[in-house]
Write an enzyme that holds these catalytic residues in place. Sequence first.
Site, PDB file in Angstrom:
ATOM      1  CG  ASP A   1       4.605   3.416  -2.180  1.00 64.30           C
ATOM      2  OD1 ASP A   1       3.484   3.028  -1.798  1.00 64.30           O
ATOM      3  OD2 ASP A   1       4.947   4.613  -2.194  1.00 64.30           O
TER       4      ASP A   1
ATOM      5  CD  GLU B   1       0.736   6.628   1.261  1.00 67.29           C
ATOM      6  OE1 GLU B   1       0.102   7.371   2.036  1.00 67.29           O
ATOM      7  OE2 GLU B   1       1.893   6.216   1.507  1.00 67.29           O
TER       8      GLU B   1
END
Length: 358
Positions: A71, A125
């Site tokens: 991400d 994350e």
Amino acid sequence: MGLDLFSHVTELTAAIVDVESVSGGERALADAVEEALRAVPHLEVVRDGNSVVARTGLGRAERVVLAGHLDTVPLNGNLPSRVDGDRLYGCGTTDMKSGVAVALRLAATVPEPTRDVTYVFYDCEEIEAERNGLRKLAADRPDLLAGDFAVLMEPTGGLIEGGCQGTLRAEVTAEGERAHSARAWMGSNAIHSAGRILDVLRAYEPSRPVVDGLEYHEGLNAVFISGGVAGNVIPDECVVTVNYRFAPDKSVADAEEYVREIFTGFPMKITDSAAAARPGLTHPAAAAFVAASGAGVRAKLGWTDVARFAELGVPAVNYGPGEPTLAHTKDEYVEIPLIADCERRMRTWLEGPVTVAP
């Protein structure tokens, strides 16, 4: 879209960057990663939500883990990617899709590593810890993260960053007594009293402990302040939120005790904490990585998911081609030569002397 894991690592990085994957929206990229890895015959692939794990099973004496998150932070007009000289620009280039590209290339092109390898590509994350894909794997499938040593391919500018600092947030409260502001002497102004909290912070001298040969630099800072009732009221409470970044020679309990001691006399509430991780560079697998890669070593001045590996008993370091000071910026980029250099150093390590389990 398909990912060609045998393309040049810079081209692969650009292809990954161009698949938008803001936290919570990683499915398209996770699908592409899974599809590409399932086409590699020497890997066993497991999908868990939007996290993808691929593993070799060669019976080596050691197993190492290479991990990276899929991400990014929200876009800022910085897609699609573009090349300018020796720089690849775009959201996630440095944090951390260049590191992901290196790991994917290694997964596909090193069929017989001298250590068994687990490749972990996970989601969420960059947002709240409760949604972190690595945290979920650690809770639900710790067997998938088992290993002797782990490399988290976070941006480090091509240096090895050992361990990570812990972090703690606390609300420190200055108390007072309400009164009408026209008769302020009848009350006690909590905002004024909060000056004593700020005095403690101004007088703070950061500790710089050496842990496993690496020097860390602690920090204690006010990050929020709130107080006040109305424009004509002397406030009876002012809250200063403090963030303590502590070295891995302290546990969370040690850090909490230290913060409570330094603010003795003030009511305090701990609102958030995360443990630090020791560098673990004395472990044979870690020492072999440092020696084979030839990269410089320094302390990680921040918190990363290496702490999750430490909780599982797996020593871990941060190592990736991105530049950490460029992470999350509009003009984020990665130096193209560093991507290839990172791949070369990792490949040297994985293709080193063979060890076979008895």
